[in-house]
Design a protein around this motif. Structure first.
Motif, PDB file in Angstrom:
ATOM      1  N   ALA A  43      16.162  43.840   7.499  1.00 22.33           N
ATOM      2  CA  ALA A  43      16.007  42.609   6.710  1.00 22.33           C
ATOM      3  C   ALA A  43      14.691  41.922   7.063  1.00 22.33           C
ATOM      4  CB  ALA A  43      17.187  41.678   6.967  1.00 22.33           C
ATOM      5  N   ALA A  44      14.386  41.845   8.376  1.00 23.18           N
ATOM      6  CA  ALA A  44      13.135  41.202   8.784  1.00 23.18           C
ATOM      7  C   ALA A  44      11.949  41.967   8.215  1.00 23.18           C
ATOM      8  CB  ALA A  44      13.050  41.143  10.305  1.00 23.18           C
ATOM      9  N   TYR A  45      12.055  43.298   8.227  1.00 23.68           N
ATOM     10  CA  TYR A  45      10.971  44.121   7.680  1.00 23.68           C
ATOM     11  C   TYR A  45      10.776  43.845   6.188  1.00 23.68           C
ATOM     12  CZ  TYR A  45       8.713  48.316   5.925  1.00 23.68           C
ATOM     13  OH  TYR A  45       7.885  49.168   5.266  1.00 23.68           O
ATOM     14  N   ILE A  46      11.879  43.794   5.454  1.00 27.50           N
ATOM     15  CA  ILE A  46      11.775  43.551   4.001  1.00 27.50           C
ATOM     16  C   ILE A  46      11.156  42.186   3.739  1.00 27.50           C
ATOM     17  CG2 ILE A  46      13.124  43.156   1.917  1.00 27.50           C
ATOM     18  CD1 ILE A  46      15.034  45.233   2.786  1.00 27.50           C
ATOM     19  N   ILE A  47      11.621  41.176   4.519  1.00 26.51           N
ATOM     20  CA  ILE A  47      11.122  39.815   4.268  1.00 26.51           C
ATOM     21  C   ILE A  47       9.633  39.738   4.578  1.00 26.51           C
ATOM     22  CG2 ILE A  47      11.260  37.442   5.070  1.00 26.51           C
ATOM     23  CD1 ILE A  47      14.245  37.923   5.551  1.00 26.51           C
ATOM     24  N   MET A  48       9.219  40.313   5.716  1.00 29.45           N
ATOM     25  CA  MET A  48       7.832  40.108   6.142  1.00 29.45           C
ATOM     26  C   MET A  48       6.846  40.994   5.393  1.00 29.45           C
ATOM     27  SD  MET A  48       8.065  37.603   7.820  1.00 29.45           S
ATOM     28  CE  MET A  48       6.297  37.430   7.963  1.00 29.45           C
ATOM     29  N   ASN A  49       7.333  42.024   4.688  1.00 27.48           N
ATOM     30  CA  ASN A  49       6.407  42.863   3.934  1.00 27.48           C
ATOM     31  C   ASN A  49       6.474  42.583   2.435  1.00 27.48           C
ATOM     32  OD1 ASN A  49       4.904  44.954   5.642  1.00 27.48           O
ATOM     33  ND2 ASN A  49       6.950  44.910   6.528  1.00 27.48           N
ATOM     34  N   GLY A  50       7.029  41.434   2.081  1.00 28.22           N
ATOM     35  CA  GLY A  50       7.180  41.125   0.667  1.00 28.22           C
ATOM     36  C   GLY A  50       5.868  41.085  -0.082  1.00 28.22           C
ATOM     37  N   HIS A  51       4.777  40.677   0.599  1.00 25.03           N
ATOM     38  CA  HIS A  51       3.500  40.578  -0.110  1.00 25.03           C
ATOM     39  C   HIS A  51       2.777  41.914  -0.160  1.00 25.03           C
ATOM     40  CE1 HIS A  51       2.836  40.097   4.083  1.00 25.03           C
ATOM     41  NE2 HIS A  51       1.534  40.102   3.979  1.00 25.03           N
ATOM     42  N   LEU A  52       3.224  42.906   0.637  1.00 27.40           N
ATOM     43  CA  LEU A  52       2.516  44.196   0.667  1.00 27.40           C
ATOM     44  C   LEU A  52       3.224  45.260  -0.164  1.00 27.40           C
ATOM     45  CD1 LEU A  52       1.643  44.329   4.449  1.00 27.40           C
ATOM     46  CD2 LEU A  52       0.247  43.536   2.560  1.00 27.40           C
ATOM     47  N   THR A  53       4.537  45.394   0.008  1.00 26.36           N
ATOM     48  CA  THR A  53       5.280  46.399  -0.755  1.00 26.36           C
ATOM     49  C   THR A  53       6.485  45.730  -1.410  1.00 26.36           C
ATOM     50  OG1 THR A  53       6.598  46.946   1.155  1.00 26.36           O
ATOM     51  CG2 THR A  53       4.641  48.268   0.798  1.00 26.36           C
TER      52      THR A  53
END
Lengths: 119, 233
Positions: free
Chosen positions: B122-132
């Motif tokens: 979940a943290a990965y999805i949230i923090m990479n929202g602007h990249l992928t």
């Protein structure tokens, strides 16, 4: 071509959901029909945003900035679908909460038992 | 009989209306002008590779704010409808769930293995929202799925509702403060250019979009967790 298949699938899901809502008398099944209709609408929204040979509008090695304008799909329907999914989930949650309350008040989930608000 | 007939008539006429949509549909050969300008402007002006996140969190961020308000209203109304006066809610939690058969060893071990992984994902999805592909809403839903797994595996598990509501309110207030900062330091409400845009495609880039994404993820995750907690018997 691909998008018209997806569009047809979405519209079929809407029809199935409507049929389920009209024929079933159990509140939970009506809610499931409503969710199916919502899901079908999301699929339709995404399908109409498709551009022939398009790809996801994310700029990286696979899609350079210069060719993005011609090769990316329409990003607006995708953004709207994200919104619609969240709102659909919210509406389903409220409907389920009411279903729990209705069950507690009359110990049945059949919609025939609730005649007070029938016109 | 009349009801069945009217249902068939309704379905068939609705189906015909939808069929006319399918017949009249032609696939777009090129994006529409608005889509084209979004695809061009989001990487250029906002520095975000993911065009959809750029639209959701800057150009149409006011929409997103309204959506967050809708989520908040749902959490409140579910709390109102499934309030404390509910009959089975009487008595402490332990009494209510004691009759429930405990979940099997497989479910419990699986939960212990999966919940940390789900949280990291979940943290990965949230923090990479602007990249992928990803963002606050999606990551928040993943957080809530971890909470749901905990609730299913351990009927006695109780997320602290006070902590969740305070975290959620703080995240919501910070979201609006970031928006107001955009009003002062950049072009308008919820403008992401209050922070430096950074290098295109880097983790710390795209101005305030990662900040807004993180706040949104925390808020949505807390709200959905509160909602799940309300639904248990």
């Amino acid at each position: 071509m691909i998008s018209s298949i997806v569009l047809t699938t979405g519209l079929f899901l809407i029809l199935i959901g409507l049929w389920g809502m009209l024929t079933h008398r159990n509140i939970l099944r009506i809610i499931i029909g409503f969710s199916l209709m919502g899901t079908g609408t999301h699929i339709v929204i995404v399908a109409i945003g498709y551009v022939t040979n398009g790809t996801a509008p994310i700029i990286d090695q696979a899609l350079s900035l210069s060719e993005a304008a011609s090769r990316a799909v329409d990003p607006i329907p995708s953004a709207l679908a994200v919104t619609a999914i969240v709102i659909g989930m919210a509406v389903t949650a409220v409907m389920l909460a009411y279903a729990i309350r209705l069950y507690e008040s009359s110990k049945t989930l059949s919609i025939d038992a609730f005649t007070e608000s029938k016109w | 009989m009349i009801r069945r007939l009217s249902i068939i008539v309704a379905i068939v006429s609705f189906g015909l209306a939808l069929a006319s949509i399918v017949i009249g549909y032609t696939e777009q050969q090129a994006p529409r002008p608005l889509a084209k300008s979004y695809i061009r402007l989001v990487p250029q002006e906002l520095g975000a590779p993911n065009v959809i996140t750029g639209i959701l969190l800057t150009y149409r961020a006011f929409d997103t704010l309204g959506e967050v308000a809708v989520l908040f209203m749902v959490a409140v109304s579910a709390g109102l409808v499934l309030g404390r006066e509910r009959l089975p809610r009487n008595g402490p939690l332990a009494d209510r769930v004691d009759e429930v058969r405990p979940s099997s060893e497989i479910v419990q071990t699986g939960t212990q293995v999966l919940v940390p992984l789900i949280s990291i994902f979940a943290a990965y999805i949230i923090m990479n929202g602007h990249l992928t592909a990803g963002g606050g809403f999606q990551g928040g839903a993943v957080i809530a799925s971890g909470v749901l797994l905990m609730l299913l595996a351990y009927p006695h598990y109780q997320p602290d509702p006070e902590f969740l509501s305070i975290t959620e309110s703080v995240a919501g207030a910070l979201f609006i403060l970031v928006g107001l900062a955009g009003l002062i330091a950049a072009g308008g409400f919820l403008d992401n250019r209050i922070l430096p845009l950074g290098q295109f495609g880097a983790f710390f880039s795209a101005g305030a979009i990662p900040v807004l994404s993180a706040l949104l993820g925390i808020k949505v995750g807390c709200e959905l967790s509160v909602l799940l907690e309300r639904f248990r018997p």
